[in-house]
Design an enzyme around this catalytic site. Structure first.
Site, PDB file in Angstrom:
ATOM      1  N   CYS A  90       0.808  -1.215   0.000  1.00 43.35           N
ATOM      2  CA  CYS A  90       0.000   0.000   0.000  1.00 43.35           C
ATOM      3  C   CYS A  90       0.842   1.266   0.000  1.00 43.35           C
ATOM      4  O   CYS A  90       0.340   2.342  -0.312  1.00 43.35           O
ATOM      5  CB  CYS A  90      -0.932   0.012   1.209  1.00 43.35           C
ATOM      6  SG  CYS A  90      -2.114  -1.355   1.208  1.00 43.35           S
ATOM      7  N   HIS A 349      -8.355   3.986  -3.245  1.00 41.87           N
ATOM      8  CA  HIS A 349      -6.976   3.618  -2.887  1.00 41.87           C
ATOM      9  C   HIS A 349      -6.327   2.751  -3.949  1.00 41.87           C
ATOM     10  O   HIS A 349      -6.256   1.535  -3.815  1.00 41.87           O
ATOM     11  CB  HIS A 349      -6.995   2.899  -1.535  1.00 41.87           C
ATOM     12  CG  HIS A 349      -5.688   2.381  -1.068  1.00 41.87           C
ATOM     13  ND1 HIS A 349      -4.475   2.970  -1.378  1.00 41.87           N
ATOM     14  CD2 HIS A 349      -5.384   1.293  -0.293  1.00 41.87           C
ATOM     15  CE1 HIS A 349      -3.502   2.275  -0.824  1.00 41.87           C
ATOM     16  NE2 HIS A 349      -4.030   1.256  -0.160  1.00 41.87           N
ATOM     17  N   CYS A 379      -0.674   2.193   6.487  1.00 38.28           N
ATOM     18  CA  CYS A 379      -0.386   0.800   6.800  1.00 38.28           C
ATOM     19  C   CYS A 379      -0.172   0.056   5.489  1.00 38.28           C
ATOM     20  O   CYS A 379      -0.584   0.513   4.429  1.00 38.28           O
ATOM     21  CB  CYS A 379      -1.521   0.164   7.592  1.00 38.28           C
ATOM     22  SG  CYS A 379      -3.125   0.185   6.748  1.00 38.28           S
ATOM     23  N   GLY A 381      -0.312  -3.896   3.630  1.00 40.11           N
ATOM     24  CA  GLY A 381      -0.675  -5.297   3.694  1.00 40.11           C
ATOM     25  C   GLY A 381       0.557  -6.171   3.883  1.00 40.11           C
ATOM     26  O   GLY A 381       1.601  -5.930   3.288  1.00 40.11           O
TER      27      GLY A 381
END
Length: 395
Positions: A90, A349, A379, A381
């Site tokens: 991400c 996103h 954050c 993944g």
């Protein structure tokens, strides 16, 4: 002496909802459109660039495995300009800026174009057993997009890791719904005010045998109500708290920034807008990957001798609302200084572009308000967190 790395000339496409306006646009064309706009906004010539960094997590088309090279040339950069592809889940878009900055600090580059994008709407299904044959029975097709949304360790959906975070730290559904509503309302206000339009370069998209102008983010549900959000069923776990209304949207889009050595930028006539002060990456337990921004921001501020109160603005990606609630509670980040123009829940996103979009937003906010510092964080993944500190040069 380390080089001072500056940012300028941000541009992005509007973000398209999954399977809608951008589904017929190859990723390299989409990214090249935003890259050309960033070059044009910079006032530089293509020959002024000496490196290109491209960020994307998935490869939807034949040429995207070589995406950096293809997009750079499609955007008009000379063939002599090398290209680098980067992936960090991400944080992929943010990593493009950081990787370009690292090369500048090492003296390997003076002026780079960095950013990227995704077109998840074009992701293919694959047959993983076809190459060497199947002895009998049907061949099973798998969705490559599904791979991207599962934890590589537990195979849980990322939304289930958000449920884990909510369970472990006792976050309730109502505040998540409220954050989702706030994100939509803020995105709606940013669209109406023209704030987001300043980032966006419209693009012609196929429609009905011709084309139409696509110029506004497609995912925001700005008219949603608290009552409607309360009615949504849990999206990932029976009896859970995370819904579609408190989760980031699957969207397509691309975004770029010029990343340069300050002295070289000014010598070439580029007006710096902000500088990269520092950045951090940390690991966290994959089962609560949404906790990542907390240690990443804490480490970043500690390294710089700063406190939360010293930061004028935060962009923390809304992978899920619980991610933002956790950062807010654990670090004491004020809500009125965070994600004021929407976020992943409302705008969507696409990981290759998200960090760049957030950085452009933070740069514009600081310039508009006279603020000094902003932190961009998310954050990742698989269990990571990233944070980057920028300082405005437009105060």
């Amino acid at each position: 002496m380390a080089q001072e790395t500056v940012l300028a000339a941000g541009a992005r496409t509007p973000f398209g909802d999954f399977g809608k306006s951008l589904r017929e646009v190859p990723l390299t064309d989409l990214a090249a459109h935003a890259a050309r706009a960033s070059i044009a906004r910079s006032g530089l010539k293509p020959g002024d660039f000496d490196h290109f960094v491209f960020s994307s997590t998935l490869f939807p088309d034949r040429d995207t495995l070589f995406g950096g090279r293809v997009v750079g040339i499609k955007a008009g950069l000379p063939e002599e300009v090398p290209a680098l592809n980067v992936i960090r889940a991400c944080g992929t878009g943010l990593q493009a800026l950081i990787s370009a900055g690292q090369q500048i600090k090492e003296g390997q580059s003076e002026v780079a174009l960095a950013g990227g994008g995704e077109n998840y709407s074009r992701m293919p299904h694959v047959v993983t057993t076809a190459r060497y044959g199947t002895r009998r029975g049907p061949l099973t097709m798998e969705d490559q997009l599904d791979w991207a949304y599962r934890c590589p360790f537990s195979q849980e959906y990322m939304g289930e890791t958000a449920e884990n975070l909510a369970e472990e730290f006792q976050y309730e559904r109502e505040p998540m719904d409220d954050w989702g509503l706030m994100s939509q309302q803020r995105a709606g206000a940013a669209i109406r005010s023209g704030f987001l339009a300043r980032q966006i370069v419209p693009i012609e998209v196929p429609e009905g045998g011709g084309t139409r102008r696509f110029d506004t983010d497609e995912f925001p549900r700005t008219e949603v109500t608290r009552e409607k959000l309360r009615q949504l069923k849990p999206a990932f776990r029976d009896g859970g708290k995370v819904t579609a209304g408190s989760s980031s949207g699957v969207t397509d889009g691309a975004a770029f920034l010029v990343v340069a050595d300050r002295a070289a930028a000014e010598r070439k006539g580029l007006a710096p807008e902000a500088r990269i002060v520092d950045w951090t990456a940390v690991g966290v337990p994959p089962r609560i990957m949404g906790s990542g921004p907390v240690p990443a921001i804490r480490k970043l501020l500690d390294r710089q001798g700063l406190k939360v109160g010293d930061i004028d603005y935060f962009e923390i990606n809304e992978a899920f609302a619980v991610v933002n609630l956790h950062a807010e509670r654990q670090l004491g980040i004020p809500r009125d200084a965070t994600n004021l123009y929407g976020g992943g829940i409302s705008i969507g996103h696409p990981p290759g572009a998200t960090g760049v979009r957030m950085t452009i937003t933070a740069m514009h906010h600081l310039a508009d308000t006279g603020g000094r510092y902003a932190v961009i964080s998310m954050c990742l993944g698989g269990g990571q967190g990233m944070a980057m500190l920028i300082e405005s040069l437009r105060r």
